[in-house]
Structure formats: structure tokens, C-alpha cells
Design an enzyme around this catalytic site. Sequence first.
Site, PDB file in Angstrom:
ATOM      1  N   HIS A 157      -1.227   6.465  -2.814  1.00 46.46           N
ATOM      2  CA  HIS A 157      -0.048   5.678  -2.164  1.00 46.46           C
ATOM      3  C   HIS A 157       0.920   6.416  -1.870  1.00 46.46           C
ATOM      4  O   HIS A 157       1.547   6.405  -0.749  1.00 46.46           O
ATOM      5  CB  HIS A 157      -0.566   4.558  -2.623  1.00 46.46           C
ATOM      6  N   SER A 189       6.231   4.297  -8.510  1.00 51.31           N
ATOM      7  CA  SER A 189       4.928   5.019  -8.391  1.00 51.31           C
ATOM      8  C   SER A 189       4.547   6.675  -8.725  1.00 51.31           C
ATOM      9  O   SER A 189       5.857   7.461  -7.957  1.00 51.31           O
ATOM     10  CB  SER A 189       4.603   4.655  -7.348  1.00 51.31           C
ATOM     11  N   ASP A 220      -6.230   6.051  -6.706  1.00 52.86           N
ATOM     12  CA  ASP A 220      -5.195   5.599  -6.368  1.00 52.86           C
ATOM     13  C   ASP A 220      -4.059   7.496  -6.797  1.00 52.86           C
ATOM     14  O   ASP A 220      -3.240   6.809  -7.603  1.00 52.86           O
ATOM     15  CB  ASP A 220      -3.971   4.691  -6.887  1.00 52.86           C
TER      16      ASP A 220
END
Length: 302
Positions: A45, A154, A75
Amino acid sequence: MDSYSQIVSSVAAALLPKVAAVRAGRGSGSAVVFTHDGFLLTNAHVVGSARSGTVAYADGTSGPFTVVGRDPLSDLAVLRSEVPAPQPAELGEAGELVVGQLVVAVGNPLGLAGSVTAGVVSGLGRSLPARSGSSVRLIEDVIQTDAALNPGNSGGALADSQARVVGVSTAVAGVGVGLAVPVNGTTRDIVAALIRDGRVRRAFLGLVTSPAPLPPPLRRSTGRDAALRVVEVIAGSPADRAGLRAGDLVLSAGRSPVDDAGSLQRLMFADAIGRPLPITVYRNGALVDVIAEPVELSGSEV
């Protein structure tokens, strides 16, 4: 300096040079150098649908990267730095973690490069839904930590006290609740597939299941407590063609015990595509054996 601070500072010193800030399109985050030839691991993402972007290292080096492959259903994404990268971080094994263990998060939250936070493993074995088109998959064995994570973390590293990367920070579920994709055997297989093929091929069976306790007679005969209850069989799917029905209790697949969604998902990779898969279910008080032949997952399956 106390021992806790010594551990955190030593992990920070080891990993800060190896965790890069990345920007791709409108997205930004972090990535971990994990090979000597400039491959980086991040979240899918973070890069979205971009094919390239820019990477910046702690020593001031910056330049372009290309997206080697991405897998939204785990992911995870692999990038290739087009400028010299630092020495790689060591990948650890999330399966060795225990609740309460010290972990350190290294990333670039809120545009603040080279940020370090510390906490403990708050929980193990969590599940996190991931979606690609109409396909939904649970990322299994997700690590929960109270180490502060913010947007930009992230794709960054979650490391143990030896500076081994045991997770890739992926989400903030609430105040004091951060989640990381585990680094384990499944992750390594996904990363290898991304480097080799640019994508991960998965098998599609066509079952919607939920964990369920075994009836007492089965507990006694199998020594197990749980299996997977079939909630729905997708019409026309390999499971449908094999004769599986809603209400069946799946005991084994590929001659391996099945007791949670992860144990079935771990079988659904490229090797299973087009190959007979023996499945044993408990139905109306009897054991029933069927053979299914999974097909390759495409964007149209759920």
C-alpha cells in the site's frame, strides 16, 4: 546508560542506515534494505500502483527506485534501488517471538526521517484483512505491538533486540495498537516470488470458512479441538465441483490438518494450482473424502 536504553540505541544504530524513506506518486513511507544488491522490502500500500519512485537513505544518498513486484494480498512489495544502497538488514523469524518481548520500530513517520520507537509484542497470531480487487485474504500471524506507529512508518522495520527484522510495520489499529506483517517462511516465499516473477500466483478453492470446535467424538478420535466450518461454497468453484457443501467441517487438506484459516491459506500458492488436493470433511456424522483441483486466483474471485 541503563540496559533497556542500551538495547534500543544499539538496534537504532544498526538499522537506521538500512531503513529508507520512499515516495511513490502520492504515497510515502519506509522500506528496509534486505539484500546486498539493493532490493528493499516495503508494504504494497506504500507504493500503490506506482511503477517507480524515489528513495532516500540516512547518509544523504537519494535517487530513483523501481517496483520489482507487489502483492496486495500480503501487503508486501519489493523495490530495487537504482542508487547505491547500504548494507542489508538481517531478516529474523517472527515465529520465535513471545508476548512481552521487546521490539523496536524504525521508520519515517509523518515525514520525520529516521524515527525510532520501542515497545513490546502485545499480541501474536492476529489477522488482518487485505484486498486486491474483489479478492480478500487474511494476512495471518500479524504481530501486534504498542511501539508507537504513525503514517510513514508503513514499510519500516520492526526488529528484535538483536536488530533482526521480524516484521514490516503495516497499520495503526488504534492508540497503542500497531500491526506488522511477520517475517517468516511464508513471507520469504512471497518475497522470492516477487523478485522472480513480479507477482505471487495463488490457488483458488472457493470456500468461505470459519473456525469451529470439533464434536466430542471427533476430539477423542483425532486429539484435536478445532477445524474449519464451511460457511459458503462459491458456485462453479473447484470446491463446488468437488462436492463440498456449506456446513461441512474441513478436517484436513492435502493430508495436513486444518484448524484455522491460515492452515488452509498456506496451501493455496502456485504449487497447488491444477493439482489434485485431497480434502477430508465431517458431514452428517461421517467422514467424507473428496478431491478438488484448485485453479489460479484471478481478480474475479472472492
